[in-house]
Design an enzyme around this catalytic site. Sequence first.
Site, PDB file in Angstrom:
ATOM      1  N   LYS A 173       0.828  -1.207   0.000  1.00 59.30           N
ATOM      2  CA  LYS A 173       0.000   0.000   0.000  1.00 59.30           C
ATOM      3  C   LYS A 173       0.860   1.254   0.000  1.00 59.30           C
ATOM      4  CE  LYS A 173      -3.409   2.924   0.577  1.00 59.30           C
ATOM      5  NZ  LYS A 173      -4.301   2.897   1.735  1.00 59.30           N
ATOM      6  N   LYS A 241       0.243  11.285   6.056  1.00 56.60           N
ATOM      7  CA  LYS A 241       0.637  10.157   6.897  1.00 56.60           C
ATOM      8  C   LYS A 241       1.268   9.050   6.060  1.00 56.60           C
ATOM      9  CE  LYS A 241      -2.241   7.097   7.651  1.00 56.60           C
ATOM     10  NZ  LYS A 241      -2.683   5.803   7.083  1.00 56.60           N
TER      11      LYS A 241
END
Length: 299
Positions: A173, A241
């Site tokens: 990811k 993030k």
Amino acid sequence: MSNDRIGFVGLGMMGLPMAKNLVEAGYTVTVFDLDGAAAEEARAFGASPAPNGAEVAKQSDIIITMVPDSPHVEAAIAGSGGIIEGIGAGAVVIDMSTISPSTGKKMAALLKEKGAGFVDAPVTGGVAGAEAGSLSILVGGDAEAFERSLPVLSVLGGDITHMGPVGSGYTTKIANQLIGVATLAGMSEAFVLAKKAGLDMQTFFDAVKNGAGRSWALETLGPKILKGDFSPGFMVKHMQKDLRLAGQLAEETGTSIPTTSLIAQLYRAVQAEGPEATSQGHQALIQVIEKLSNAEARV
């Protein structure tokens, strides 16, 4: 569909529609979120709210966590009132957040001591994919836990790939995000260049959308940018993030990511606009290029 009882911890923009899809698929779903209003919204579509993660775990065979960052996953699983306090042997935790691979491995080790399994299964596809049950799901974990999780994951996504041991899903990811954000940055520069050069923006978009630059970002975010729509499907702060995680992983592996580092600074410029700026959709990246160029790429 399996007969497993499902727990769901984290009912944000992604988690709430995911839990709803599980209920609609016929699963018994117990939920918890720090936001009581979200839990009540889940009750309205047939889920059963619990007072904490431990109680969710007591009532569930498979527990999904979908929270913002590594510390939130640690708190949800191993904190006071967390999942680990109520989990039974043979249960499986599926973390669908995007967090540090090292945190996932730590959680897997703690759960193993309780006789429970763990898989990391971060997703791509945004809120629209969560609502439609068409997310791409990137899974890390042993083969047994993956097979156990597959019927549940199949309700939530249409493209499910077992990437390897625990942590592999997170790593995939993170790398995926670099592809997406680099594409968005290039698209942003192209849009502003086309605008400043005097092209009609709708005609430009229609001309290039099926060419060599075709991408999810162009097809999905391009029309939003042209309309000045910066509502979030995926927030700036969440992309920040993910880029931070990429920087950490790059440092650990000795990988050079100069393009990603520059884009992280562009998002820092978005952040500098004020407290609400990072709650915009991540397509707000173009706003920095627009300000540097003194032009807005709108139709």
